[in-house]
Write an enzyme that holds these catalytic residues in place. Structure first.
Site, PDB file in Angstrom:
ATOM      1  N   ALA A   1      22.109  31.173  11.540  1.00 51.10           N
ATOM      2  CA  ALA A   1      21.371  32.436  11.381  1.00 51.10           C
ATOM      3  C   ALA A   1      22.308  33.609  11.100  1.00 51.10           C
ATOM      4  O   ALA A   1      21.913  34.576  10.453  1.00 51.10           O
ATOM      5  CB  ALA A   1      20.529  32.705  12.619  1.00 51.10           C
ATOM      6  N   THR A   2      23.548  33.531  11.561  1.00 55.28           N
ATOM      7  CA  THR A   2      24.485  34.625  11.276  1.00 55.28           C
ATOM      8  C   THR A   2      24.654  34.754   9.762  1.00 55.28           C
ATOM      9  O   THR A   2      24.546  35.862   9.202  1.00 55.28           O
ATOM     10  CB  THR A   2      25.861  34.355  11.934  1.00 55.28           C
ATOM     11  OG1 THR A   2      25.657  34.277  13.353  1.00 55.28           O
ATOM     12  CG2 THR A   2      26.851  35.458  11.627  1.00 55.28           C
TER      13      THR A   2
ATOM     14  N   ASN B   1      16.792  37.668  21.794  1.00 59.14           N
ATOM     15  CA  ASN B   1      17.599  36.621  22.418  1.00 59.14           C
ATOM     16  C   ASN B   1      18.021  36.948  23.843  1.00 59.14           C
ATOM     17  O   ASN B   1      18.446  36.070  24.574  1.00 59.14           O
ATOM     18  CB  ASN B   1      18.837  36.323  21.570  1.00 59.14           C
ATOM     19  CG  ASN B   1      19.570  37.570  21.162  1.00 59.14           C
ATOM     20  OD1 ASN B   1      18.996  38.478  20.553  1.00 59.14           O
ATOM     21  ND2 ASN B   1      20.842  37.652  21.493  1.00 59.14           N
TER      22      ASN B   1
ATOM     23  N   GLN C   1      15.202  32.868  17.282  1.00 55.77           N
ATOM     24  CA  GLN C   1      14.720  32.434  18.602  1.00 55.77           C
ATOM     25  C   GLN C   1      13.239  32.076  18.604  1.00 55.77           C
ATOM     26  O   GLN C   1      12.707  31.652  19.631  1.00 55.77           O
ATOM     27  CB  GLN C   1      14.945  33.576  19.627  1.00 55.77           C
ATOM     28  CG  GLN C   1      16.395  33.943  19.867  1.00 55.77           C
ATOM     29  CD  GLN C   1      17.111  32.951  20.788  1.00 55.77           C
ATOM     30  OE1 GLN C   1      16.480  32.132  21.467  1.00 55.77           O
ATOM     31  NE2 GLN C   1      18.434  33.020  20.823  1.00 55.77           N
TER      32      GLN C   1
ATOM     33  N   SER D   1      17.755  29.264  12.744  1.00 59.59           N
ATOM     34  CA  SER D   1      18.961  28.571  13.188  1.00 59.59           C
ATOM     35  C   SER D   1      18.551  27.244  13.816  1.00 59.59           C
ATOM     36  O   SER D   1      17.719  27.227  14.733  1.00 59.59           O
ATOM     37  CB  SER D   1      19.679  29.434  14.229  1.00 59.59           C
ATOM     38  OG  SER D   1      20.774  28.741  14.759  1.00 59.59           O
TER      39      SER D   1
ATOM     40  N   HIS E   1      20.205  25.196  15.763  1.00 56.66           N
ATOM     41  CA  HIS E   1      20.626  24.891  17.138  1.00 56.66           C
ATOM     42  C   HIS E   1      19.897  25.710  18.194  1.00 56.66           C
ATOM     43  O   HIS E   1      20.174  25.607  19.384  1.00 56.66           O
ATOM     44  CB  HIS E   1      22.153  25.008  17.285  1.00 56.66           C
ATOM     45  CG  HIS E   1      22.697  26.403  17.382  1.00 56.66           C
ATOM     46  ND1 HIS E   1      22.995  26.989  18.585  1.00 56.66           N
ATOM     47  CD2 HIS E   1      23.001  27.306  16.434  1.00 56.66           C
ATOM     48  CE1 HIS E   1      23.484  28.209  18.364  1.00 56.66           C
ATOM     49  NE2 HIS E   1      23.495  28.426  17.059  1.00 56.66           N
TER      50      HIS E   1
ATOM     51  N   THR F   1      28.340  22.239  -1.409  1.00 53.99           N
ATOM     52  CA  THR F   1      27.636  20.982  -1.136  1.00 53.99           C
ATOM     53  C   THR F   1      26.887  21.088   0.181  1.00 53.99           C
ATOM     54  O   THR F   1      27.465  21.501   1.202  1.00 53.99           O
ATOM     55  CB  THR F   1      28.645  19.817  -1.057  1.00 53.99           C
ATOM     56  OG1 THR F   1      29.364  19.775  -2.284  1.00 53.99           O
ATOM     57  CG2 THR F   1      27.953  18.494  -0.819  1.00 53.99           C
TER      58      THR F   1
ATOM     59  N   CYS G   1      30.932  39.339  24.371  1.00 53.05           N
ATOM     60  CA  CYS G   1      32.300  39.140  24.864  1.00 53.05           C
ATOM     61  C   CYS G   1      33.214  38.748  23.715  1.00 53.05           C
ATOM     62  O   CYS G   1      34.154  37.990  23.879  1.00 53.05           O
ATOM     63  CB  CYS G   1      32.281  38.066  25.945  1.00 53.05           C
ATOM     64  SG  CYS G   1      33.760  38.042  26.934  1.00 53.05           S
TER      65      CYS G   1
HETATM   66  C1  LIG Z   1      18.334  36.311  17.422  1.00 59.35           C
HETATM   67  C2  LIG Z   1      19.564  35.631  16.929  1.00 59.35           C
HETATM   68  N1  LIG Z   1      19.988  35.849  15.679  1.00 59.35           N
HETATM   69  C3  LIG Z   1      21.072  35.256  15.185  1.00 59.35           C
HETATM   70  C4  LIG Z   1      21.826  34.403  15.950  1.00 59.35           C
HETATM   71  C5  LIG Z   1      23.028  33.717  15.349  1.00 59.35           C
HETATM   72  O1  LIG Z   1      22.688  32.379  15.125  1.00 59.35           O
HETATM   73  P1  LIG Z   1      23.783  31.258  14.674  1.00 59.35           P
HETATM   74  O2  LIG Z   1      24.441  30.824  15.940  1.00 59.35           O
HETATM   75  O3  LIG Z   1      22.949  30.183  14.063  1.00 59.35           O
HETATM   76  O4  LIG Z   1      24.689  31.889  13.711  1.00 59.35           O
HETATM   77  C6  LIG Z   1      21.453  34.157  17.260  1.00 59.35           C
HETATM   78  C7  LIG Z   1      22.286  33.316  18.139  1.00 59.35           C
HETATM   79  O5  LIG Z   1      22.574  33.653  19.260  1.00 59.35           O
HETATM   80  C8  LIG Z   1      20.280  34.776  17.761  1.00 59.35           C
HETATM   81  O6  LIG Z   1      19.859  34.564  19.009  1.00 59.35           O
END
Ligand SMILES: Cc1ncc(COP(=O)(O)O)c(C=O)c1O
Length: 390
Positions: free
Chosen positions: A75-76, A156, A184, A204, A206, A244, A333
């Site tokens: 997601a980042t 989150n 989330q 995301s 995970h 890829t 952190c």
């Molecule tokens: C709301 C939200 N956005 C983005 C992220 C980033 O996700 P990723 O770890 O898949 O880069 C997180 C992860 O903590 C999240 O909770």
């Protein structure tokens, strides 16, 4: 008390891989290893079909089409692609980006970087004590010079679920592209109509029992030619994100999405909410000095319990719970020096209150027994800190 295994109460940081996801991924680490972009042989075609199936499953989760899904590393990256992508092709008149005060650090940092590099202005829309967006502030901020608004669906840290239809209606009435960080959301709510409300959606794997290292940005078709890629190369994924594709990870994310869409998802969320409430009740009954940060009821992620233990230091409490119980503070952190959570500050908590807050988050594999043990462990930690304090 003796613990051989750690009780995991940090599902919002990352969810364990669902065994059904692992099983679906397994052949793609070995015999089905093809490059999904190899178009000259059957091994490549098979890999390509698996990726297409995964994209269709991710699209179905949010009510989009498979060709609107761009796989990313998480997601980042999806959030960065949405923000930088649109900003780089923005017309000079569209020079303001709106974000909520409780966005994830990656949205806030990306929008600040855009502001520094390209002179766009970033405006922060405040939230109330429950983390709900101030809709009148949003309405006032809307104008023809707004490039986009980036507002998350489920927070989150405190678990707030925004009023998506209202936000979406406000933005679409002014034709302003709406990017929604929904990382989330799939574990917290039904998201099957999400793509009807937002123009770009970040996910995301995970955070929904899929593998780490993969996510997706859904870019609705009408916006795709307005997004500049972050990564150039072989023009994979319609040129929107070259490179890829990681076949096993794509397959895993697709399977995680299928599980999140299945008929047991609602029942699962109710079970988790019940466990979470029971955890809080056990602590309250034992006269733990706690307050709940964020909203109560249906506007909260079912697994989220962000609790404040006034007078205590959350880091010290968590430290004393190791290795028996895994939970986390909201503090960022990243530099090695914990800073008070911007989310808790935005909902009105003081620095001291923020530093006394712990996020417990429960999920699919949490059991009633773990809830009871976790509550006992927290009570014991509080009691022994009392001893140390007085
Ligand atoms: C709301 C939200 N956005 C983005 C992220 C980033 O996700 P990723 O770890 O898949 O880069 C997180 C992860 O903590 C999240 O909770």
């Amino acid at each position: 008390m003796n613990h051989t295994t750690t009780i995991y109460a940090d599902y919002q940081a990352t969810t364990p891989l669902d065994p059904r996801v692992r099983e679906r991924m397994a052949p793609f680490w070995s015999e089905s290893f093809g490059n999904p972009h190899s178009s000259d042989h059957a091994i490549g075609w098979q890999a390509h079909r698996a990726v297409e199936h995964a994209a269709a499953s991710v699209a179905a989760l949010i009510g989009a089409d498979a060709d609107e899904i761009v796989f990313t590393s998480g997601a980042t990256e999806a959030n960065n692609l949405a923000l930088f992508g649109l900003a780089q092709r923005a017309s000079p008149e569209a020079n303001r980006i709106l974000v909520s005060a409780i966005e994830h650090k990656c949205v806030l940092a990306a929008s600040l970087a855009i502001a520094e590099r390209s002179g766009l202005t970033v405006e922060t829309i405040p939230v109330n004590q429950e983390g709900m967006l101030d809709l009148s502030a949003l309405e006032i901020a809307l104008d023809d010079d707004v490039l986009m608004a980036s507002i998350m669906l489920v927070n989150n840290e405190v678990g707030t679920i925004q009023d998506l239809p209202t936000i979406s209606a406000l933005l679409s009435s002014r034709n302003i592209p709406f990017h929604c960080d929904a990382a989330q959301a799939p574990s917290a709510m039904d998201v099957k109509t999400l793509a009807h409300h937002a123009d770009m959606i970040s996910l995301s794997a995970h955070k929904m029992y899929g593998p780490q290292g993969i996510g997706a940005l859904c870019i609705r078709r009408h916006l795709q030619n307005r997004v500049e890629p972050l990564i150039y190369g072989g023009d994979q994924q319609n040129g929107l994100r070259s490179g890829t594709l990681p076949l096993p990870l794509c397959v895993g994310m697709g399977m995680a999405a299928e599980i999140a869409t299945n008929s047991q998802a609602l029942e699962e969320r109710c079970r988790i909410a019940h466990l979470r409430d029971h955890f809080i009740q056990l602590l309250q009954k034992s006269h733990c000095p706690l307050s709940i940060n964020g909203p109560l009821g249906h506007r909260r992620h079912p697994g989220n319990a962000n609790l404040r233990f006034d007078g205590f230091d959350a880091h010290a409490l968590l430290g004393s719970l190791q290795p028996s119980l895994a939970a986390s503070t909201g503090a960022a952190c990243t530099t090695g020096l914990p800073a008070p959570s911007h989310v808790l500050r935005a909902i009105g908590l003081s620095v001291e209150e923020s530093e006394a807050s712990i996020r417990f988050s429960f999920g699919r594999f949490t059991t009633e027994r773990e809830i009871r043990l976790a509550a006992t462990l927290v009570q014991e930690a509080i009691a022994s800190s009392y001893g140390a304090l007085y």
